[in-house]
Design an enzyme around this catalytic site. Sequence first.
Site, short mmCIF file in Angstrom:
data_model
loop_
_atom_site.label_atom_id
_atom_site.label_comp_id
_atom_site.label_asym_id
_atom_site.label_seq_id
_atom_site.Cartn_x
_atom_site.Cartn_y
_atom_site.Cartn_z
N GLU A 48 56.64 14.00 -0.84
CA GLU A 48 56.91 12.57 -0.98
C GLU A 48 57.82 12.06 0.16
OE1 GLU A 48 58.91 12.04 -4.71
OE2 GLU A 48 58.56 9.88 -4.76
N LYS A 118 53.24 4.56 -5.51
CA LYS A 118 53.70 5.31 -6.69
C LYS A 118 53.64 4.40 -7.92
CE LYS A 118 57.49 8.51 -7.79
NZ LYS A 118 58.67 9.17 -7.28
N CYS A 178 55.01 12.53 -7.67
CA CYS A 178 56.20 13.12 -8.31
C CYS A 178 56.44 12.66 -9.74
CB CYS A 178 57.42 12.88 -7.43
SG CYS A 178 58.72 14.06 -7.83
N LEU A 361 91.46 31.22 0.59
CA LEU A 361 91.07 32.22 -0.41
C LEU A 361 92.28 32.63 -1.25
CD1 LEU A 361 88.50 33.87 -1.16
CD2 LEU A 361 89.33 35.65 0.38
N SER A 362 92.28 32.22 -2.53
CA SER A 362 93.46 32.43 -3.37
C SER A 362 93.43 33.75 -4.13
CB SER A 362 93.56 31.30 -4.39
OG SER A 362 92.50 31.42 -5.31
N GLY A 364 91.54 33.95 -6.66
CA GLY A 364 91.03 33.51 -7.97
C GLY A 364 89.51 33.42 -7.97
#
Length: 703
Positions: A48, A118, A178, A361-362, A364
């Site tokens: 589409e 459509k 669609c 980057l913890s 966690g």
Amino acid sequence: MAGFHRRTRLAVCTVNNWALDFTGNLERIVKTCAESFTQGARLRLGPELEIPGYGCADHFFERDTEIHSWQCLKTLSEKSKQWPELVIVTGMPIRFRGLLYNCLVTLKDGCLLLIRPKLALCDDDVYRESRWFVAWSEKATTYEMKIDPEYGFEQDSVPFGDGVVESSDGVSIGYEICEELWTAQSSHIDLALRGVDIVCNGSGSHHVLGKSNRRINQLVLGGSGKVGGVYLYCNHRGCDGDRVYYDGMSTIAHNGRLLVQLPQFDIEDTCVSSAVVDLRETQSFRSRIASMRNEAASRPALPFIPFNGKMVDPFISPLDPLPTEIEPVQLSPTEELCEGPPAWLWHYLRRSKMGGFFVPLSGGQDSAAVATMVRLMAEKVTNSVKKADENKTDDPSYYLNGERVGTNADELTNKILHTVYMASEHSSMETRKCADDLAREIKASHSSIFIDTAVSALLGIFKLAQGFMPSFTSSDNRETMALQNVQARIRMVLSYLFAQLALVTKGRTGGLLVLGSANVDESLVGYVTKYDCSSADLNPIGSICKSDLRKFLHLASEKYGIPSLKAIVESVPTAELRPLVDGKVAQTDEGEIGLTYDELSVIGSLRKPGLMGPYAMFEALLSLWSAKYSLDEIEHKVKLFYRRYAVNRHKATVSTPAYHAEAYSCDDHRNDHRPFLYPDFSLQFDAISAKVKDLKEQHFKTE
Ligand SMILES: Nc1ncnc2c1ncn2[C@@H]1O[C@H](COP(=O)(O)OP(=O)(O)OC[C@H]2O[C@@H]([n+]3cccc(C(=O)O)c3)[C@H](O)[C@@H]2O)[C@@H](O)[C@H]1O
Ligand SMILES: Nc1ncnc2c1ncn2[C@@H]1O[C@H](COP(=O)(O)OP(=O)(O)OP(=O)(O)O)[C@@H](O)[C@H]1O
Ligand SMILES: NC(=O)CC[C@H](N)C(=O)O
């Protein structure tokens, strides 16, 4: 004597098109047409709105989008003369008598055959089609539409409307665009009843966990299995410039049997597959259903627009076996999380021309999930390159900033994933170890720093100006919050500093995209500091709840051999912004929020897509939770959630653009249209209290 067989080869493709990238989109369309022709197909269907890209959004209001789409269509129509037998179906917006329609255009050998608008637009979830387009309401009607001579077509008009094209050997091709497949009265039913042989569905359908099961198994296979016929389903695949990822899976089905299914999450920019079908099988299939014959006989006719050219291919030997049915490939939602966000990240990265990603980057679960997704992205890309090397093929998706990536996932990760653990005096040894172990295993380019000097410097500046130093021992919550938020915010400032300079230190060009890692549960209740690391360039997990993320980490650990994720999944989520007690973390997310992440997942999906306000949610939770909680507890939890949600909803207005994986996403920009300054829920809360009183009294009476 006419042969018994009516065999033809049909092709579906997928393209990773990009909103407004007219040049690139056209190249991909032309490439798939050429490949379809080489495979011997008589028809090539595309997705589409593939010419301008599905996700142009408000650019569909611009005349430019229409003009450039027509220019591309003209080029495609010229090129189609190289493949004279190939019917091409493509998608673009077209204005007819003043109104803009979302259309499939059928062309062949330099000639436009039909423009099919459509019939049913999609406005669910993140879709907003009726904002730009109108639906065609004149069923089974076509008009002759004048083509603007400026575009230089050889013809001056083309049929426009709800019609079908028919080849000179009597093969008919109909359309269902669609959403028409998803409506209660799908177009393919009418088409089948009117004897149409081939239905073309050009789609723009994005990934939501588990959605492809409904799309392919229930709708495409269910539809063609019920009314027979050949069903061609074609979807975009990739990232076209927004939060959604289109998950391909273009399909060929015949009489309910699956013959072709293109991969859902592969990274190649184009992919084509074709199959031979025998159209006589449709006739036999439909003839067996007596009720269908009678229904068909009473249907009014559809406009059949004839074209010159044969669909039946005499060179396909009737002796060759027809393709056998294949099993649909259906991933579980957790497996989809290992594939969708990584593919989206890759397309975004190479299209942004940035050099990689930065993740604070913890140790966690959330930032670990984000870093892991980047690692899975590297695995996905290098595996594709490996396969391509074996098959001696190439694709633009194998290149980052002009350089072809190698086949080693460790090397690629080390080059593009940069992580930093930013310890404060409140950080624990456990989270630091988790971050270090994970970074080492996934081969991120990792370092650790201390942020305390920066925090002290900022507090010192404040003290100098105001003569006051906040304290964690104060009973005034504002002081303890300020002390937490300054740590969280300084990490965001440092993240952008690292993202800008990391590649300078490595002697490489470019910068890094900062990835955020706030999950949907904490975003809903605002358990994030506004403009801390939750403010980033992109967030792959922003619409995913913690319980799904834990499942993802678990699977990634097992399937991709990342053992350090085990300890991370088992750890207790904590912000580590308050002082440790006896060297141990004394602050937990769930303790501070007052709701567990599992409870938040339930509440989050009752809010949306469940569409419940406080009162309806309370009622729904009565039946879900009354076995484990008292009425008062349920009342308390609903009110607690809605109080937190109301006070913090403003944070959703600045949330980082996030991969849209779930309908319960709280993204305020496009998906979840609600105010962000709320009154209290007094009437709703009173209604809950009254109901509790009522229920208690009833209970009391029956005892
Ligand atoms: N109606 C409104 N419209 C627009 N803005 C509004 C507003 N009301 C407040 N604000 C603004 O928002 C500010 C308050 O928000 P904010 O500064 O974020 O502060 P606040 O929400 O008070 O505190 C942040 C919370 O998130 C927790 N946290 C932080 C970091 C990480 C994690 C984690 O583990 O994930 C948790 C932290 O423990 C704390 O409970 C106000 O100072 C004001 O500037
Ligand atoms: N010590 C740290 N080092 C690096 N980044 C951190 C650190 N602490 C927090 N962050 C960043 O801030 C984000 C939010 O902080 P916090 O850890 O409190 O929340 P979280 O939602 O529980 O995330 P996670 O599960 O990743 O810890 C984290 O996802 C991470 O990106
Ligand atoms: N583009 C569309 O019409 C989308 C329709 C459908 N609801 C889907 O998600 O696939």
